[in-house]
Design a protein around this motif. Structure first.
Motif, short mmCIF file in Angstrom:
data_model
loop_
_atom_site.label_atom_id
_atom_site.label_comp_id
_atom_site.label_asym_id
_atom_site.label_seq_id
_atom_site.Cartn_x
_atom_site.Cartn_y
_atom_site.Cartn_z
N GLY A 154 1.75 -6.87 -7.35
CA GLY A 154 1.81 -5.34 -6.81
C GLY A 154 2.81 -4.93 -6.52
O GLY A 154 3.81 -4.99 -7.13
N SER A 208 4.89 -7.21 -2.06
CA SER A 208 4.31 -8.06 -1.50
C SER A 208 3.55 -8.76 -1.92
O SER A 208 4.12 -9.74 -2.44
N ARG A 228 -10.38 -5.23 1.48
CA ARG A 228 -8.91 -4.95 0.46
C ARG A 228 -9.59 -4.20 -0.73
O ARG A 228 -10.58 -4.06 -0.86
N TRP A 229 -8.92 -3.17 -1.03
CA TRP A 229 -9.22 -2.33 -1.96
C TRP A 229 -8.32 -1.47 -2.76
O TRP A 229 -6.99 -1.88 -2.41
N ARG A 230 -9.05 -1.56 -4.23
CA ARG A 230 -7.17 -1.04 -4.94
C ARG A 230 -7.76 0.30 -5.60
O ARG A 230 -9.02 -0.31 -6.18
N GLU A 286 -4.18 2.05 -10.33
CA GLU A 286 -3.01 1.83 -9.02
C GLU A 286 -2.72 0.83 -9.15
O GLU A 286 -3.31 -0.36 -10.08
N ARG A 314 -0.92 -0.78 -6.21
CA ARG A 314 -0.88 -1.96 -4.92
C ARG A 314 -2.23 -1.60 -4.64
O ARG A 314 -3.06 -1.13 -4.94
N THR A 315 -2.50 -2.62 -3.96
CA THR A 315 -4.09 -3.49 -3.56
C THR A 315 -3.31 -3.49 -1.72
O THR A 315 -2.62 -3.95 -1.23
N ARG A 316 -4.83 -2.38 -1.71
CA ARG A 316 -4.25 -2.17 0.11
C ARG A 316 -5.02 -3.26 1.15
O ARG A 316 -6.61 -3.43 0.77
N THR A 317 -4.69 -3.72 1.88
CA THR A 317 -4.86 -4.40 3.04
C THR A 317 -5.14 -4.28 4.26
O THR A 317 -4.68 -3.70 5.11
N TRP A 318 -6.54 -4.44 4.91
CA TRP A 318 -6.72 -4.23 6.95
C TRP A 318 -5.73 -5.28 7.12
O TRP A 318 -5.69 -6.83 6.43
N GLU A 319 -5.41 -5.60 8.48
CA GLU A 319 -4.84 -6.42 8.77
C GLU A 319 -4.90 -7.98 9.05
O GLU A 319 -6.64 -8.10 8.95
#
Length: 460
Positions: free
Chosen positions: A126, A130, A166-168, A172, A174-179
């Motif tokens: 990432g 990260s 969790r999504w990308r 991209e 970067r993988t984005r995540t919720w808390e």
């Protein structure tokens, strides 16, 4: 009866010291993680794992390939794995790409299909700093499924749950995540439920399970789920301390558990991504004579600097060699030479027996022009005849180590030697063929080729 007949894990040679990362960007780092080399991707690692597993497995009718980092979209990556793994055109090859759950899906599909090989491979990274970079592991595993297993399938259970955690976006880094708390609230109950479900179907209790594999990208959810088991049940995967291997994580963990298992042992493998999947296997008597192969083909790790790691991932571009842009392979030509390009098949002269690499219409040794036989060179070791360092190569890692190799039984080939960063070479060193990337053109076409790497004693 159906189950796992053979298995193999592939770990790339480079190892990134997490403390090295911490010194550059702050924080704390502990241990090392395997990272794919500059000429590796999910496809090449999958080929390495598949070939190792198929050496001792039975024939297969299908191949199921899972990854979250596919080399291509729309074009099949499974077809490339099948071709380079030496499978016949009659073997159906399918992709399960993009989602972490593809690893569990490929295993489920392979077990349902019967005679098949399940290949899961992933490259995990990432943005610098990260959690994915620090806690990830690049790895591949292959499981050959058939009717004469070393681990028979006892039962399965699955749950599907839709929630955005969790999504990308395609393309991209970067993988984005919720808390993390959200992942704990959702995944821990799913794991508890799927474990109770599969154990109920198999008429088993938790204390009867000998080895447990828990696979999920959520560190806090995994820590919470672990509390339902004894430390001894989790010891096999804990000892490896590899990190999370994405779509390959479940298969890698299952292979590690089988490495530690004995006939009669029960193995529970659980994956929690977009729901939960659970598999129970019973190790058979055949396992005692099959040998442990999970990490048998894994070469010793070599340190890689954080700068090289970022460069290989395209996150720290460096000035390239002053050469023309790389030209992509021409599809019709690649198709005509597929047996050589993907199968590393030489043309053995019927007159003098010399192996011509690449195949030629006229023998290099005796000038014969007919009577050639195809011969696979994939498992043929060789020795370095001469070598040089090329600072003007199109390779991402400079200097490129270019070698001329004499193969056992005849045949000379010039190519790049990989897994050789910082390694001292000498004439006479033993090497083995390996499937890698030569380059990626501006239009995204990947030029897959066969190179050589240092020979492993386990290959004898």
């Amino acid at each position: 009866m159906v189950g796992i007949e053979s298995y193999a894990v592939y770990l790339p040679v480079p190892r990134l010291d997490r403390a090295d990362v911490a010194r550059v960007i702050g924080g704390r780092g502990k241990g090392v993680r395997p990272v794919a080399s500059y000429d590796e991707d999910a496809t090449t690692m999958g080929v390495a794992a598949a070939r190792a597993a198929l050496r001792s497995g039975g024939g297969v009718d299908s191949l199921w390939f899972a990854t979250t980092r596919p080399a291509y979209l729309e074009k099949s990556n499974a077809a490339t794995v099948a071709a380079a793994a030496g499978l016949a055109a009659e073997v159906a090859a399918y992709d399960l790409s993009g989602a972490l759950r593809g690893g569990a899906g490929a295993l489920r599909a392979g077990l349902s299909a019967g005679a098949s090989v399940v290949v899961a491979s992933d490259v995990r990274y990432g943005l610098p700093g990260s959690a994915d970079e620090a806690e990830g592991a690049d790895a591949a595993a292959a499981l050959v499924v058939g009717p004469d297993p070393i681990a028979e399938l006892v039962g399965t259970a699955s749950l599907t749950s839709e929630f955005l955690d969790r999504w990308r976006i395609p393309g991209e880094v970067r993988t984005r995540t919720w808390e993390e708390r959200f992942g704990v609230e959702e995944y821990v109950p799913l794991v508890e439920r799927v474990v109770d479900d599969v154990l109920g179907r198999c008429e088993l209790k938790r204390e009867q399970i000998d080895h447990v594999v828990l696979s999920t990208p959520h560190a806090r959810a995994r820590a919470s789920a672990r509390r339902g088991f004894e430390a001894a049940q989790l010891a096999a995967t804990d000892a490896a301390a590899l990190g999370y291997a994405g779509a390959a994580d479940l298969a890698v963990g299952l292979a590690l558990a089988l490495d530690a298992a004995s006939p009669g042992d029960l193995v529970l493998a659980v994956s929690a991504t977009d729901g939960a999947d659970a598999f129970v296997f019973r190790v058979t008597e055949r396992h005692a004579t099959s040998g442990r192969s999970g990490l048998a083909d894994t070469p010793p790790g070599q340190p890689v600097s954080y700068g090289d790691f970022l460069n290989w991932r395209g996150l720290l571009p460096r000035e390239p060699a002053r050469r023309p842009d790389v030209k992509p392979p021409v599809p019709p030509a690649a198709r005509r030479t597929a047996s050589w390009k993907f199968g590393f098949v030489a043309a053995q002269c019927g007159s003098c027996g010399y192996r011509n690499l690449p195949p030629r219409q006229v023998c290099l040794r005796c000038s014969a022009s007919e009577g050639f036989e195809p011969v696979s060179m994939v498992d043929v070791p060789g020795r370095i005849a001469t070598f040089t360092d090329d600072w003007l190569s199109e390779s991402v890692q400079l200097p490129a180590r270019v070698v001329a190799v004499d193969f056992e039984g005849s045949g000379r080939f010039e190519c790049e030697m990989t897994d050789a960063v910082g390694r001292e070479l000498a004439i006479g060193d033993r090497v083995s063929p390996t499937f890698r990337l030569a380059s990626v053109a501006a239009n995204g076409v990947r030029n897959y080729v066969w190179k050589v790497r240092p020979h492993l004693e386990e290959e004898d």
